[in-house]
Design a protein around this motif. Structure first.
Motif, PDB file in Angstrom:
ATOM      1  N   LYS A 258     -13.918  11.916 -25.630  1.00 58.95           N
ATOM      2  CA  LYS A 258     -13.010  11.030 -24.900  1.00 58.95           C
ATOM      3  C   LYS A 258     -13.102   9.600 -25.428  1.00 58.95           C
ATOM      4  N   ALA A 259     -14.314   9.158 -25.753  1.00 55.41           N
ATOM      5  CA  ALA A 259     -14.485   7.814 -26.300  1.00 55.41           C
ATOM      6  C   ALA A 259     -13.738   7.699 -27.626  1.00 55.41           C
ATOM      7  N   ARG A 260     -13.882   8.694 -28.479  1.00 59.28           N
ATOM      8  CA  ARG A 260     -13.177   8.682 -29.766  1.00 59.28           C
ATOM      9  C   ARG A 260     -11.661   8.711 -29.556  1.00 59.28           C
ATOM     10  N   ASP A 261     -11.193   9.518 -28.597  1.00 60.82           N
ATOM     11  CA  ASP A 261      -9.756   9.587 -28.300  1.00 60.82           C
ATOM     12  C   ASP A 261      -9.211   8.238 -27.850  1.00 60.82           C
ATOM     13  N   ARG A 262     -10.064   7.432 -27.223  1.00 59.02           N
ATOM     14  CA  ARG A 262      -9.640   6.109 -26.731  1.00 59.02           C
ATOM     15  C   ARG A 262      -9.900   5.002 -27.744  1.00 59.02           C
ATOM     16  N   GLY A 263     -10.257   5.390 -28.961  1.00 54.30           N
ATOM     17  CA  GLY A 263     -10.376   4.403 -30.032  1.00 54.30           C
ATOM     18  C   GLY A 263     -11.768   3.865 -30.304  1.00 54.30           C
ATOM     19  N   TYR A 264     -12.776   4.347 -29.599  1.00 55.97           N
ATOM     20  CA  TYR A 264     -14.147   3.913 -29.863  1.00 55.97           C
ATOM     21  C   TYR A 264     -14.686   4.708 -31.060  1.00 55.97           C
ATOM     22  N   PRO A 265     -15.130   4.030 -32.110  1.00 55.17           N
ATOM     23  CA  PRO A 265     -15.591   4.728 -33.320  1.00 55.17           C
ATOM     24  C   PRO A 265     -17.037   5.219 -33.214  1.00 55.17           C
ATOM     25  N   VAL A 266     -17.272   6.194 -32.351  1.00 55.74           N
ATOM     26  CA  VAL A 266     -18.619   6.730 -32.163  1.00 55.74           C
ATOM     27  C   VAL A 266     -19.019   7.488 -33.431  1.00 55.74           C
ATOM     28  N   LYS A 267     -20.117   7.073 -34.029  1.00 53.41           N
ATOM     29  CA  LYS A 267     -20.636   7.709 -35.243  1.00 53.41           C
ATOM     30  C   LYS A 267     -21.660   8.766 -34.862  1.00 53.41           C
ATOM     31  N   THR A 268     -21.678   9.857 -35.600  1.00 52.18           N
ATOM     32  CA  THR A 268     -22.652  10.926 -35.405  1.00 52.18           C
ATOM     33  C   THR A 268     -23.340  11.174 -36.734  1.00 52.18           C
ATOM     34  N   GLU A 269     -24.649  11.349 -36.674  1.00 53.88           N
ATOM     35  CA  GLU A 269     -25.429  11.617 -37.880  1.00 53.88           C
ATOM     36  C   GLU A 269     -26.425  12.729 -37.572  1.00 53.88           C
ATOM     37  N   ARG A 270     -26.498  13.696 -38.468  1.00 57.30           N
ATOM     38  CA  ARG A 270     -27.453  14.792 -38.292  1.00 57.30           C
ATOM     39  C   ARG A 270     -28.721  14.460 -39.058  1.00 57.30           C
ATOM     40  N   VAL A 271     -29.843  14.594 -38.371  1.00 57.50           N
ATOM     41  CA  VAL A 271     -31.155  14.378 -38.981  1.00 57.50           C
ATOM     42  C   VAL A 271     -31.968  15.632 -38.688  1.00 57.50           C
ATOM     43  N   GLY A 272     -32.145  16.461 -39.710  1.00 56.02           N
ATOM     44  CA  GLY A 272     -32.803  17.748 -39.487  1.00 56.02           C
ATOM     45  C   GLY A 272     -31.954  18.603 -38.577  1.00 56.02           C
ATOM     46  N   LEU A 273     -32.528  19.037 -37.474  1.00 56.17           N
ATOM     47  CA  LEU A 273     -31.792  19.855 -36.514  1.00 56.17           C
ATOM     48  C   LEU A 273     -31.246  19.049 -35.347  1.00 56.17           C
ATOM     49  N   GLN A 274     -31.465  17.745 -35.360  1.00 54.09           N
ATOM     50  CA  GLN A 274     -31.026  16.900 -34.249  1.00 54.09           C
ATOM     51  C   GLN A 274     -29.878  15.994 -34.685  1.00 54.09           C
ATOM     52  N   HIS A 275     -29.151  15.508 -33.694  1.00 61.82           N
ATOM     53  CA  HIS A 275     -28.060  14.569 -33.943  1.00 61.82           C
ATOM     54  C   HIS A 275     -28.360  13.258 -33.235  1.00 61.82           C
ATOM     55  N   ARG A 276     -27.864  12.195 -33.838  1.00 60.88           N
ATOM     56  CA  ARG A 276     -27.965  10.890 -33.192  1.00 60.88           C
ATOM     57  C   ARG A 276     -26.592  10.231 -33.229  1.00 60.88           C
ATOM     58  N   TYR A 277     -26.382   9.313 -32.301  1.00 59.14           N
ATOM     59  CA  TYR A 277     -25.068   8.729 -32.071  1.00 59.14           C
ATOM     60  C   TYR A 277     -25.193   7.220 -31.965  1.00 59.14           C
ATOM     61  N   ARG A 278     -24.134   6.534 -32.415  1.00 59.93           N
ATOM     62  CA  ARG A 278     -24.095   5.076 -32.247  1.00 59.93           C
ATOM     63  C   ARG A 278     -22.672   4.598 -32.194  1.00 59.93           C
ATOM     64  N   LEU A 279     -22.507   3.447 -31.621  1.00 62.78           N
ATOM     65  CA  LEU A 279     -21.221   2.778 -31.555  1.00 62.78           C
ATOM     66  C   LEU A 279     -21.422   1.444 -32.262  1.00 62.78           C
ATOM     67  N   PRO A 280     -20.867   1.303 -33.483  1.00 65.17           N
ATOM     68  CA  PRO A 280     -21.075   0.054 -34.223  1.00 65.17           C
ATOM     69  C   PRO A 280     -20.585  -1.156 -33.427  1.00 65.17           C
ATOM     70  N   LYS A 281     -21.322  -2.243 -33.555  1.00 66.56           N
ATOM     71  CA  LYS A 281     -20.909  -3.498 -32.897  1.00 66.56           C
ATOM     72  C   LYS A 281     -19.785  -4.103 -33.720  1.00 66.56           C
ATOM     73  N   PHE A 282     -18.870  -4.752 -33.034  1.00 63.01           N
ATOM     74  CA  PHE A 282     -17.734  -5.380 -33.717  1.00 63.01           C
ATOM     75  C   PHE A 282     -17.974  -6.853 -33.902  1.00 63.01           C
TER      76      PHE A 282
END
Length: 64
Positions: free
Chosen positions: A40-64
């Protein structure tokens, strides 16, 4: 009257610092099914980044 925060509100609150956050942290702070608020955040224009590290994922929202 105080309104309850949505899962999207909680997600954006956590990610607003611009740092990486692991999926298990989001599960605790947003809820176990945090994938829908991420979408939903991505659909509303927030560029949430996802990165896979091994078997886990991490997420961030870059500051503007």
């Amino acid at each position: 009257m105080k309104t309850k925060k949505t899962k999207l509100d909680l997600l954006l609150e956590v990610l607003s610092d611009g740092e990486w956050h692991w999926g298990n942290e989001l599960a605790v702070k947003v809820g176990w099914r945090f994938g829908d608020p991420v979408d939903k955040a991505r659909d509303r224009g927030y560029p949430v980044k996802t990165e896979r590290v091994g078997l886990q994922h991490r997420y961030r929202l870059p500051k503007f």
